[in-house]
Design an enzyme around this catalytic site. Structure first.
Site, PDB file in Angstrom:
ATOM      1  N   LYS A 140       0.804  -1.230   0.000  1.00 36.89           N
ATOM      2  CA  LYS A 140       0.000   0.000   0.000  1.00 36.89           C
ATOM      3  C   LYS A 140       0.836   1.279   0.000  1.00 36.89           C
ATOM      4  O   LYS A 140       0.432   2.296  -0.547  1.00 36.89           O
ATOM      5  CB  LYS A 140      -0.959   0.006   1.193  1.00 36.89           C
ATOM      6  CG  LYS A 140      -2.131  -0.946   1.010  1.00 36.89           C
ATOM      7  CD  LYS A 140      -3.227  -0.658   2.013  1.00 36.89           C
ATOM      8  CE  LYS A 140      -4.471  -1.470   1.731  1.00 36.89           C
ATOM      9  NZ  LYS A 140      -4.272  -2.913   2.061  1.00 36.89           N
ATOM     10  N   GLU A 156      -9.704   7.468   3.965  1.00 39.31           N
ATOM     11  CA  GLU A 156     -10.606   6.630   4.743  1.00 39.31           C
ATOM     12  C   GLU A 156     -10.008   5.237   4.790  1.00 39.31           C
ATOM     13  O   GLU A 156      -9.220   4.851   3.925  1.00 39.31           O
ATOM     14  CB  GLU A 156     -12.017   6.613   4.150  1.00 39.31           C
ATOM     15  CG  GLU A 156     -12.331   5.463   3.233  1.00 39.31           C
ATOM     16  CD  GLU A 156     -11.717   5.597   1.854  1.00 39.31           C
ATOM     17  OE1 GLU A 156     -11.474   6.731   1.426  1.00 39.31           O
ATOM     18  OE2 GLU A 156     -11.497   4.554   1.210  1.00 39.31           O
ATOM     19  N   SER A 202       1.439  -9.928  -1.183  1.00 40.22           N
ATOM     20  CA  SER A 202       1.100  -8.510  -0.961  1.00 40.22           C
ATOM     21  C   SER A 202       1.441  -7.982   0.417  1.00 40.22           C
ATOM     22  O   SER A 202       1.714  -6.796   0.571  1.00 40.22           O
ATOM     23  CB  SER A 202      -0.375  -8.259  -1.258  1.00 40.22           C
ATOM     24  OG  SER A 202      -1.203  -9.080  -0.450  1.00 40.22           O
TER      25      SER A 202
HETATM   26  C1  LIG Z   1      -5.178  -3.894   1.618  1.00 36.46           C
HETATM   27  C2  LIG Z   1      -4.546  -5.176   1.294  1.00 36.46           C
HETATM   28  C3  LIG Z   1      -5.000  -5.971   0.228  1.00 36.46           C
HETATM   29  C4  LIG Z   1      -6.210  -5.629  -0.581  1.00 36.46           C
HETATM   30  O1  LIG Z   1      -6.131  -4.427  -1.289  1.00 36.46           O
HETATM   31  P1  LIG Z   1      -5.870  -4.403  -2.869  1.00 36.46           P
HETATM   32  O2  LIG Z   1      -6.130  -2.989  -3.231  1.00 36.46           O
HETATM   33  O3  LIG Z   1      -6.822  -5.360  -3.503  1.00 36.46           O
HETATM   34  O4  LIG Z   1      -4.464  -4.802  -3.087  1.00 36.46           O
HETATM   35  C5  LIG Z   1      -4.316  -7.143  -0.066  1.00 36.46           C
HETATM   36  N1  LIG Z   1      -3.256  -7.554   0.657  1.00 36.46           N
HETATM   37  C6  LIG Z   1      -2.787  -6.802   1.704  1.00 36.46           C
HETATM   38  C7  LIG Z   1      -1.611  -7.294   2.459  1.00 36.46           C
HETATM   39  C8  LIG Z   1      -3.420  -5.606   2.057  1.00 36.46           C
HETATM   40  O5  LIG Z   1      -2.950  -4.887   3.085  1.00 36.46           O
END
Ligand SMILES: *Cc1c(COP(=O)(O)O)cnc(C)c1O
Length: 393
Positions: A89, A111, A377
């Site tokens: 993020k 938000e 992610s």
């Molecule tokens: C917020 C988050 C997501 C989901 O958000 P996307 O915009 O779909 O990427 C996925 N994995 C992690 C670790 C997150 O913090």
């Protein structure tokens, strides 16, 4: 023919800017400026230096030997979990705060639902010495206490949204109201590839560093820049958009999107937006969203707070509708088991959002020499209590 955005802000029939007239000047200012700002060499230099020295990029592309052996395919992990603050993020919030500075803004609003985007926003506001106000549903403030504490520690003000179901969509309404009242000095940092044009495209561009790195890292390791498949979990869709970006129009690369089925896609407690969704307007964008027959947005559910968003970004709606993307939904139980499997096989505890992407292998078979990149992610530290409760650790 492209799967990327067109000049009007659409991906196929999805996207656009469906906003109240009072918000038009705010989004229009960004629309007119964002490409010029992002392509300015001084901006690129500052963005890339911060990604390198502050976020810790490039993140490694790691060949997961034991997982590959277990699954029967050649699996690489793109280690976004190693980014500062623990997930992808921050790539976007760094980009947007630099853009805000160049637009002459000194006040940031955002938000957040689970709090992860709030933390990534509070982090870059501290970095740049900017005022930061994060709207959050009162119910979420209670559920996500550690992230609320992080935001406060970083100097942000967390404001409770007390209307409606007191969750993410109510926080979004409060943020939009704030922005309408403060059009001159305030930038609204949206945290995924959602919202009115140009946000989905802008966020996808900031996150596209992920696939730019995958290309050059694969070239170095395998002598080819294309994998056979790229796999990512999808909430709003930003980590997936970043991992797909440079492969969108390269149809030899399969794009696999993993959504949260919660307790089962047809259980009524799910966040499998593409599968269950119908075309509608959410957060200023025409896309697929979960709604009742008379158009009320349905409250989504997933064990992972970061995936329980009732819509999906317009890029992903188009990937789904066009068949370019392959969508798989994974239940809470399947994701939790996959999280544990990754921990035991590779010594990496993933975020529960991410764990969904590792749960596809029972449903989706690959060939032994298929080259599969999974976008890892985020890390699982924030989810430890959920793992403890689930596995009775
Ligand atoms: C917020 C988050 C997501 C989901 O958000 P996307 O915009 O779909 O990427 C996925 N994995 C992690 C670790 C997150 O913090």
């Amino acid at each position: 023919m492209t799967y990327n955005v067109d000049e009007n802000g659409y991906y196929g029939e999805f996207g656009g800017a469906y906003i109240p007239e009072m918000l038009y000047p705010n989004t229009e200012e960004i629309r007119q400026q964002y490409i010029r700002i992002m392509e300015d060499p001084a901006f690129e230099k500052e963005f890339n230096e911060l990604l390198r020295d502050y976020v810790g990029r490039p993140t490694p592309l790691y060949y997961a030997a034991r997982l590959s052996e277990h699954v029967g395919a050649r699996i690489y992990l793109k280690r976004e979990d190693l980014c500062h603050t623990g997930a992808h993020k921050v790539n976007n919030t760094i980009g947007q705060i630099l853009l805000a500075k160049r637009l002459g803004k000194n006040r940031i609003i955002a938000e957040t639902g689970a709090g992860q985007h709030g933390v990534a926003t509070a982090t870059v506001c501290a970095l740049m010495g900017m005022e930061c106000i994060v709207y959050m549903g009162a119910v979420d403030i209670e559920r996500q206490a550690p992230n609320v504490a992080r935001m406060k520690m970083l100097g942000a003000t967390v404001r409770a949204a007390n209307s409606g179901s007191r969750t993410l969509k109510d926080a979004t309404n409060e943020a939009i109201r704030d922005w309408i009242n403060n059009p001159v000095d305030t930038h609204y940092i949206i945290g995924s590839v959602v919202g009115p044009h140009p946000y989905p495209d802008m966020v996808a561009r900031f996150q596209s560093v992920i696939s730019a790195e995958i290309k050059s890292q694969l070239q170095e390791k395998e002598g080819r820049s294309q994998p056979d498949f790229v796999v990512a979990c999808v909430g709003g869709g930003s980590n997936a958009a970043g991992a797909y970006y440079h492969y969108l129009d390269d149809t030899e690369v399969g794009l696999i999107a993993v959504e949260a089925a919660g307790k089962g896609v047809d259980s009524g407690e799910s966040a499998a937006t593409s599968y269950l969704g119908k075309t509608g307007i959410i957060h200023g964008s025409k896309t697929l969203l979960m709604q009742t027959a008379d158009g009320q947005i349905t409250e989504p559910y997933s064990i992972s707070a970061g995936l329980d968003y009732p819509g999906v970004g317009p890029m992903h709606a188009h990937l789904y509708a066009s068949g370019r993307g392959e969508f798989i939904s994974i239940t809470d139980d399947e994701a939790m088991e996959a999280g544990r499997l990754l921990a035991k096989l590779e010594g990496i505890i993933p975020a529960i959002e991410t764990a969904h992407a590792f749960a596809i292998f029972d449903k989706r078979k690959f060939k032994k020499d298929d080259l599969v990149v999974i976008n890892l992610s985020g890390r699982g530290d924030k989810d430890l209590q959920t793992y403890i409760d689930y596995f009775k650790l």
